[in-house]
Write a protein that holds these residues in place. Structure first.
Motif, PDB file in Angstrom:
ATOM      1  N   ASP A 199       0.841  -1.191   0.000  1.00 39.39           N
ATOM      2  CA  ASP A 199       0.000   0.000   0.000  1.00 39.39           C
ATOM      3  C   ASP A 199       0.877   1.241   0.000  1.00 39.39           C
ATOM      4  N   GLY A 200       0.399   2.287  -0.659  1.00 40.87           N
ATOM      5  CA  GLY A 200       1.138   3.541  -0.706  1.00 40.87           C
ATOM      6  C   GLY A 200       0.428   4.532  -1.585  1.00 40.87           C
ATOM      7  N   THR A 201       1.188   5.227  -2.437  1.00 39.87           N
ATOM      8  CA  THR A 201       0.631   6.187  -3.378  1.00 39.87           C
ATOM      9  C   THR A 201       1.256   5.954  -4.746  1.00 39.87           C
ATOM     10  N   SER A 209      -2.915   0.700  -4.046  1.00 36.64           N
ATOM     11  CA  SER A 209      -2.544  -0.612  -3.506  1.00 36.64           C
ATOM     12  C   SER A 209      -2.074  -1.481  -4.652  1.00 36.64           C
TER      13      SER A 209
END
Length: 151
Positions: free
Chosen positions: A65-67, A91
């Motif tokens: 998960d992040g951007t 994700s």
């Protein structure tokens, strides 16, 4: 439950209605087998119908998960526009599957909007022989479902 969890659950249970609840109306799917994206909820859901029939032994094996920048480079009007694209929540779901006897390793990169709905999906698959097998199988499924012309 996060959007990625709900997406994974819907894919695992082959529930197109649940997938549809997660997508924005203008969702775009960037495919490893087609340059132009699949656009709109109806078309992306139809594609998932084909994919869920095509993949054998499909399973998610990881998640990050992040951007990520929401727009794919080919959708930006200019290189500057592509470089200035804002990062949105994202994700990555790592998967393995088989298509026509070819082992596939891939990722689904889910781009989320402010309401945590999926506005974009970028699918990446390896190796090249699996991409080719996947492309042929998906095209056959799209033709069979009347979603693309036969020639």
């Amino acid at each position: 439950m996060t959007t990625a969890d709900r997406f994974r659950s819907a894919v695992d249970s082959r529930d197109l209605a649940a997938l549809g609840e997660l997508f924005t109306e203008d969702v775009r799917l960037n495919s490893p087998v087609k340059f132009a994206p699949f656009e709109g909820k109806a078309m992306v859901l139809a594609l998932f119908g084909v994919l869920l029939r095509t993949f054998e032994d499909f399973r998610y094996v990881g998640r990050l998960d992040g951007t990520a920048e929401a727009g794919a480079p080919e959708t930006a009007a200019t290189p500057t526009e592509a470089a200035e694209s804002a990062e949105d929540p994202a994700s990555v779901l790592v998967f393995r599957a088989t298509v026509n006897g070819k082992q596939i390793h891939g990722i689904d990169l889910l781009h989320l909007d402010a309401d945590e709905r999926i506005k974009g999906i970028t699918v990446m698959v390896r190796p090249q022989s699996a991409v080719q097998a996947l492309g042929e199988a998906v095209l056959a499924g799209l033709v069979a479902d009347g979603l693309v012309p036969t020639s």
